[in-house]
Enzyme design. Structure first.
Site, short mmCIF file in Angstrom:
data_model
loop_
_atom_site.label_atom_id
_atom_site.label_comp_id
_atom_site.label_asym_id
_atom_site.label_seq_id
_atom_site.Cartn_x
_atom_site.Cartn_y
_atom_site.Cartn_z
N PRO A 48 67.48 45.48 4.05
CG PRO A 48 65.43 44.44 3.87
CD PRO A 48 66.10 45.61 4.49
CD GLU A 49 70.96 49.23 -0.16
OE1 GLU A 49 71.20 49.45 -1.37
OE2 GLU A 49 71.64 49.70 0.76
CG HIS B 23 61.08 42.64 17.74
ND1 HIS B 23 60.20 43.62 18.18
CD2 HIS B 23 62.21 42.82 18.46
CE1 HIS B 23 60.80 44.36 19.11
NE2 HIS B 23 62.01 43.89 19.30
NE ARG C 140 65.01 51.25 12.88
CZ ARG C 140 65.82 52.04 12.20
NH1 ARG C 140 66.88 51.53 11.61
NH2 ARG C 140 65.58 53.32 12.11
NE ARG D 238 65.17 63.34 -10.46
CZ ARG D 238 64.62 62.61 -9.50
NH1 ARG D 238 65.09 62.69 -8.28
NH2 ARG D 238 63.63 61.82 -9.76
#
Length: 271
Positions: free
Chosen positions: A2-3, A91, A110, A152
């Site tokens: 998920p983003e 899970h 996971r 950056r």
DNA sequence: AGGAAAACCTGCGTGC
DNA sequence: TGCACGCAGGTTTTCC
């Protein structure tokens, strides 16, 4: 998994079932997540009223008076709504049973996700305190991104995925936004002009907005609260399309690695 | 300080 | 069929 779009889709699916309800019980079947699910959770959460469900970055926040239940999905987490839950499966980690009888079930193969209890203002919690602006926050604009990237030297793509700069943009949506903005992912962030960064701001918002409208992306395991997949993966321009022709110019999409993550882009459309 | 890499996990596809 | 390997939507931690 998920983003931001997948987390937001989950939030929207949960809200009508959960807001205004009380937590009847919490069952912790397997506390092993990124951090252990607190053993005290069933006790502290029982009986609490869920005012609303908020999203900050990729975190879901069940707001319960002054306290919050914080949920993160890591790479493979999901939260599904069941009127009557099926037998617990491998899970499945946590059940949140509401006073309506509905069960919210957290599943995460996971175990990179998290289910934590937060006392007091969640924005002060260490996980949330250093986060940058939301992509749809007006504070995330060309000027902001330009100023934030002046020192950056790193490439724009990993910079865009840095949650101190802006939140919610992961590997898929960073790649897709950069394609739409016509920016090569390997360009040092500080070398981009204010105008091009403004275009990137616009395309990050457009990409995330389009993805939310399609219920997010389903590649392997993501499903929404009803168990339904998203469809935005059908609209990808570059992610996972290495070797295939660019949907705009026909050139072959290429793939490189940046910071241990795969990045795909079009050499002709992205300069 | 910024940035790269390692670390945390399981599951799946690929190639031998 | 089995096994080794690489890779996957995230983010913290460690090291340079």
């Amino acid at each position: 998994m998920p983003e931001l779009p997948e987390v937001e889709t989950t939030r929207r699916g949960l809200e009508p079932h959960a807001a205004g309800r009380r937590i009847a019980a919490v069952h912790v079947y397997d506390p092993r997540l990124r951090w252990p699910v607190p053993g005290s959770l069933p006790k502290v959460a029982a009986g609490r009223l869920i005012d609303r469900i908020e999203r900050r970055s990729k975190y879901l926040l069940f707001r319960l008076g002054d306290d919050s239940l914080l949920v993160h999905f890591g790479m493979t987490g999901s939260l599904r709504v069941y009127d009557s839950p099926p037998a617990r499966q491998t899970h499945d980690h946590v059940d949140i049973v509401l006073d309506s009888g509905v069960t919210l079930r957290y599943h995460d193969p996971r175990r990179f996700g998290a289910v934590l209890w937060v006392r007091g203002p969640p924005e002060a919690h260490p996980l949330l305190a250093a986060l940058g602006p939301e992509p749809f926050d007006p504070a995330f604009d060309a000027d902001y991104l330009w100023r934030a990237t002046r020192r950056r030297t790193a490439a724009i793509k990993p910079a865009l995925m840095d949650s101190r700069l802006v939140v919610g943009v992961g590997n898929i949506y960073a790649s897709e936004s950069l394609f739409r903005a016509g920016i090569r992912p390997t360009t040092p962030a500080q070398r981009l002009s204010r105008m091009r960064l403004g275009r990137l701001v616009d395309q990050v918002r457009a990409t995330l907005g389009d993805a939310i409208a399609k219920g997010g992306s389903t590649l392997r395991d993501y499903v929404d609260t009803a168990g339904e997949p998203g469809y935005f993966q059908l609209d990808y321009f570059v992610y996972g399309r290495e070797g295939q022709p660019c949907r705009v110019c026909g050139a072959a999409i290429i793939s490189v690695r940046q910071g241990g993550r795969a990045t795909s882009y079009c050499r002709r459309c992205q300069c």
